[in-house]
Enzyme design. Structure first.
Site, PDB file in Angstrom:
ATOM      1  N   SER A 225     -14.937  17.834  33.647  1.00 54.48           N
ATOM      2  CA  SER A 225     -15.054  16.430  34.026  1.00 54.48           C
ATOM      3  C   SER A 225     -16.499  16.006  33.788  1.00 54.48           C
ATOM      4  CB  SER A 225     -14.605  16.244  35.484  1.00 54.48           C
ATOM      5  OG  SER A 225     -14.556  14.870  35.823  1.00 54.48           O
TER       6      SER A 225
ATOM      7  N   HIS B 283     -11.699  14.954  31.704  1.00 54.68           N
ATOM      8  CA  HIS B 283     -11.437  13.704  32.409  1.00 54.68           C
ATOM      9  C   HIS B 283     -12.226  12.559  31.785  1.00 54.68           C
ATOM     10  CE1 HIS B 283     -10.527  16.187  36.305  1.00 54.68           C
ATOM     11  NE2 HIS B 283      -9.524  16.216  35.430  1.00 54.68           N
TER      12      HIS B 283
ATOM     13  N   ASP C 106      -9.783  19.364  40.555  1.00 52.21           N
ATOM     14  CA  ASP C 106      -8.765  19.575  39.526  1.00 52.21           C
ATOM     15  C   ASP C 106      -9.043  20.907  38.823  1.00 52.21           C
ATOM     16  OD1 ASP C 106      -6.553  19.076  37.978  1.00 52.21           O
ATOM     17  OD2 ASP C 106      -7.590  17.750  36.573  1.00 52.21           O
TER      18      ASP C 106
END
Length: 218
Positions: free
Chosen positions: A4, A31, A124
């Site tokens: 991310s 992400h 995540d």
């Protein structure tokens, strides 16, 4: 691999370390916003010897390729021999999600999978990495002290037993070691020996181009 915040730079570092004949297949969820301009493969191809491309629904999985999940409305799943891009609700506030990728890969290939959680916020990838570990795969995280955003690797370390905690510079060589070990033939089986398919929008790479232990770069 999942990342991310701060992930592009780390992915560039890892991919630059992989040789053009790397025998494994690499899957990446990063992400980004749903209105992302869609240039991640081009960016990563600047440093990668392996061709980097957006995943296409039902495309065969080939060795020495990097499949990136497009931003938007679909999750990336790994099946035996093929990639699936399927719509669905957000998971861990994200779509595509790292957990979805890792979990599907673990179901499809079990101990043949190495999961890598990189820099990022929140959690995540933690549940998905635990799924990989339960099915005999290898769990790798970027050292939180080396990460731009340490939350994702730290959460993964709390969620499951990690095999290797490595800096960004150490992850590529570790992946090479794993796929060129005695299990390399099993890892190659992910492709079913099919080298005939080519995606329509493959980008040409620049020529410069997934007993617990915690290994800090040994």
């Amino acid at each position: 691999m999942g990342a991310s915040a701060g992930g592009i730079e780390v992915l560039q570092t890892i991919l630059a370390a992989l040789p053009w004949d790397f025998p494994g297949s690499v899957f990446v969820v990063l992400h980004t916003s749903e209105d992302s301009p869609g240039v991640l493969p081009q960016i990563l191809n600047r440093s990668s010897r392996l061709p980097v491309m957006y995943a296409v629904h039902n495309a065969p999985i080939l060795p020495s390729r990097v499949y990136v999940a497009p931003a938007g409305m679909r999750h990336m799943f790994v099946d035996r021999g093929a990639v699936r891009m399927e719509p669905g609700p957000r998971e861990n506030r994200n779509r595509p999600s790292i957990d979805t990728l890792f979990r599907s890969a673990s179901y499809a290939y079990g101990s043949q999978v190495a999961g890598v959680v990189l820099t990022g916020n929140l959690d995540d990838g933690s549940a998905g990495l635990a799924s990989i570990k339960v099915r005999g795969g290898v769990a790798i995280v970027q050292d939180p002290e080396n990460a731009f955003a340490p939350s994702m690797p730290t959460s993964a370390m709390d969620a499951t037993d990690i095999d290797y905690v490595l800096t960004a510079e150490q992850i590529g060589p570790k992946l090479i070691e794993l796929v060129t070990s005695d299990t390399a033939e099993e890892l190659r089986a992910i492709t079913n020996g099919d080298e005939t398919w080519r995606p329509a929008d493959t980008h040409t790479p620049a020529r410069s181009v997934e007993g617990p232990r915690r290994d800090r770069g040994k």
